[in-house]
Design an enzyme around this catalytic site. Structure first.
Site, PDB file in Angstrom:
ATOM      1  N   ASP A 173     -38.385 -63.310  52.645  1.00  0.00           N
ATOM      2  CA  ASP A 173     -39.070 -62.086  52.178  1.00  0.00           C
ATOM      3  C   ASP A 173     -38.220 -60.836  52.379  1.00  0.00           C
ATOM      4  OD1 ASP A 173     -39.566 -62.000  54.977  1.00  0.00           O
ATOM      5  OD2 ASP A 173     -41.714 -61.558  54.760  1.00  0.00           O
TER       6      ASP A 173
ATOM      7  N   GLU B  78     -39.023 -69.423  53.903  1.00  0.00           N
ATOM      8  CA  GLU B  78     -39.008 -68.820  55.240  1.00  0.00           C
ATOM      9  C   GLU B  78     -37.798 -67.910  55.400  1.00  0.00           C
ATOM     10  OE1 GLU B  78     -41.854 -68.409  56.868  1.00  0.00           O
ATOM     11  OE2 GLU B  78     -42.041 -70.587  56.979  1.00  0.00           O
TER      12      GLU B  78
ATOM     13  N   GLY C  75     -47.438 -67.771  65.094  1.00  0.00           N
ATOM     14  CA  GLY C  75     -46.831 -67.809  63.763  1.00  0.00           C
ATOM     15  C   GLY C  75     -47.850 -67.963  62.656  1.00  0.00           C
ATOM     16  N   LEU C  76     -49.129 -67.622  62.927  1.00  0.00           N
ATOM     17  CA  LEU C  76     -50.148 -67.687  61.882  1.00  0.00           C
ATOM     18  C   LEU C  76     -50.638 -66.290  61.490  1.00  0.00           C
ATOM     19  CD1 LEU C  76     -52.152 -70.840  63.089  1.00  0.00           C
ATOM     20  CD2 LEU C  76     -50.370 -70.726  61.347  1.00  0.00           C
ATOM     21  N   SER C  77     -49.857 -65.286  61.889  1.00  0.00           N
ATOM     22  CA  SER C  77     -50.054 -63.910  61.423  1.00  0.00           C
ATOM     23  C   SER C  77     -51.362 -63.260  61.854  1.00  0.00           C
ATOM     24  CB  SER C  77     -49.924 -63.826  59.901  1.00  0.00           C
ATOM     25  OG  SER C  77     -48.623 -64.093  59.539  1.00  0.00           O
TER      26      SER C  77
ATOM     27  N   ASP D 208     -46.638 -61.635  55.194  1.00  0.00           N
ATOM     28  CA  ASP D 208     -47.878 -61.906  55.926  1.00  0.00           C
ATOM     29  C   ASP D 208     -49.015 -60.988  55.475  1.00  0.00           C
ATOM     30  OD1 ASP D 208     -46.077 -63.519  57.211  1.00  0.00           O
ATOM     31  OD2 ASP D 208     -45.972 -62.299  59.024  1.00  0.00           O
TER      32      ASP D 208
HETATM   33  C1  GLA Z   1     -42.574 -63.415  60.171  1.00  0.00           C
HETATM   34  C2  GLA Z   1     -42.490 -62.107  59.400  1.00  0.00           C
HETATM   35  C3  GLA Z   1     -42.475 -62.367  57.888  1.00  0.00           C
HETATM   36  C4  GLA Z   1     -41.400 -63.384  57.512  1.00  0.00           C
HETATM   37  C5  GLA Z   1     -41.497 -64.618  58.423  1.00  0.00           C
HETATM   38  C6  GLA Z   1     -40.365 -65.583  58.193  1.00  0.00           C
HETATM   39  O1  GLA Z   1     -43.809 -64.040  59.924  1.00  0.00           O
HETATM   40  O2  GLA Z   1     -43.586 -61.282  59.706  1.00  0.00           O
HETATM   41  O3  GLA Z   1     -42.284 -61.158  57.198  1.00  0.00           O
HETATM   42  O4  GLA Z   1     -40.130 -62.810  57.565  1.00  0.00           O
HETATM   43  O5  GLA Z   1     -41.513 -64.277  59.781  1.00  0.00           O
HETATM   44  O6  GLA Z   1     -40.433 -66.137  56.908  1.00  0.00           O
END
Ligand code: GLA
Length: 399
Positions: free
Chosen positions: A48, A45, A135-137, A185
């Site tokens: 990236d 986490e 937080g699930l993109s 993501d």
């Molecule tokens: C969000 C960002 C990712 C990553 C996470 C944390 O999801 O979009 O690029 O940095 O937070 O790991």
């Protein structure tokens, strides 16, 4: 508890509903269904954007478009989740303050154009079932679905490979939407594979499929708590990491990112850093090491060790990186204290959103019960709990 992997008929039903809506709205037959999934990150986490390692899986929740190419450069999209039809001209891209979701599509169009794709328009019906702002993109899912829709409509499905599509989608979010996210993501939404986690080297974009052992089930607890701090704190964390690199370079001139620093080097040069910056750096450096250790443990079937690493990741995100919240801590504790749960941690950027747990198959209900018992009592919020399995990344169905 909701199973994120619905029976196949349900997916078909969703497509049918969207196809009917397309016919009704546009008076024509759609030609393709384009699917971009959400993701959950097992470990790695905030690594990236530090050129480091991540280990996410794609989930069976997605944003999808049912579409038909047009012969001009107009894009018309009917969203079944938002507010009717929205349209834009590929020759006049500009951020829309009213329809924020459309900016993700426009941003991707701009980035594909920059990468030499000659774009054509399309008509589409859009619908998503990735929980939003959790937080699930869901944003990356929309970007990746938009990228494939544009490529299909433009008959240029072969010009960019998976990593390049992910990079275009990330650039759309960075440049057009204005969120400075990393590559994780979009990459997993594009390149996820059923039954596998994806080890991504966020510097080189090399990736490896890591089989998920059959005795490892995933559970996701959605805190439903507001993530209001997420945007500003995310950018602050990025700056703190950059400051750490700049200071460490005095002793380690070869480093380009925290990815290049080992725990030993960090400890040896601790005096170069103010305590807060040291702690931010320690999270990133140890988290990268945990990702690689998790891959080894998964490959050896040592799920207790994977769980231990997930718990350590949560502690580090909480104590050193300071991106957890009371709600997330309660959620994670409820999971961790249930027999059958190997380990659990917050997933995604933090400050709210979801936690992920690795559990023995059959223990899902016990873990869900513990969440439903402890979490509302402590927070006054009713959570959602999902079970999920590693799913395929983006795909296109020709109708
Ligand atoms: C969000 C960002 C990712 C990553 C996470 C944390 O999801 O979009 O690029 O940095 O937070 O790991």
């Amino acid at each position: 508890m909701t199973d994120m992997t619905p029976p196949a008929e349900q997916g078909d039903k969703r497509n049918q509903t969207m196809i009917l809506a397309f016919r009704e709205h546009f008076g024509a037959e759609p030609t393709h269904v384009v699917i971009g999934p959400g993701r959950v990150n097992l470990i790695g986490e905030h690594t990236d954007y530090n050129d480091g390692f991540v280990l996410p899986v794609a989930i069976k929740r997605d944003v999808r478009l049912v579409l038909r190419p047009r012969n001009d450069r107009i894009v018309r999209i009917v969203s079944l989740d938002y507010d009717g039809e929205a349209a834009f001209d590929l020759d006049a891209l500009h951020p829309d303050p009213e329809r924020l979701w459309l900016n993700y599509v426009q941003g991707v169009a701009q980035e594909l154009d920059i990468r030499g794709v000659t774009l054509a328009g399309f008509d589409a019906v859009l619908s998503g079932n990735v929980p939003r702002a959790s937080g699930l993109s869901s944003s990356a899912a929309l970007e990746i679905a938009a990228a494939h829709s544009l490529l299909v409509a433009s008959r240029q499905t072969d010009v960019l490979d998976g990593p390049a599509i992910a990079q275009a989608a990330q650039a759309a979010e960075n440049n057009f939407v204005g969120v400075k996210c990393g590559i994780m993501d979009q990459f997993i939404s594009e390149l996820g594979r059923e039954g596998h986690a994806l080890l991504i080297d966020c510097r080189t974009l090399a990736y490896d499929l890591i089989p998920m052992p059959p005795e490892a089930a995933l559970i996701i607890g959605n805190t439903k708590a507001s993530r209001s701090l997420a945007g500003s704190a995310y950018n602050t964390r990025r700056q703190e990491c950059e400051e750490g690199v700049a200071r460490l370079r005095q002793a380690l001139p070869h480093i380009r990112a925290l990815r290049d620093v080992s725990s030993e080097e960090l400890e040896a040069n601790k005096e170069l850093l103010p305590d807060l910056i040291y702690r931010r750096c320690r999270h990133i450096v140890t988290e990268n090491e945990r990702v690689l250790a998790t891959v080894t443990a998964l490959q050896q079937g040592k799920l207790d060790e994977v769980g231990r690493l997930m718990n350590a990741s949560h502690a580090s995100l909480c104590d050193d990186y300071a991106v957890s919240s009371d709600a997330l801590d309660v959620m994670v504790a409820a999971m961790q204290s249930t027999p059958g749960c190997y380990g659990a941690r917050l997933t995604g950027a933090g400050f709210g959103g979801c936690a992920v747990g690795l559990v023995a198959p059959g223990a899902e209900q016990q873990v869900a019960d513990a969440i439903y018992r402890d979490y509302p009592q402590a927070t006054g919020i009713w959570p959602e709990v999902y079970t999920t399995h590693a799913a395929n990344g983006a795909h296109v169905i020709t109708l």
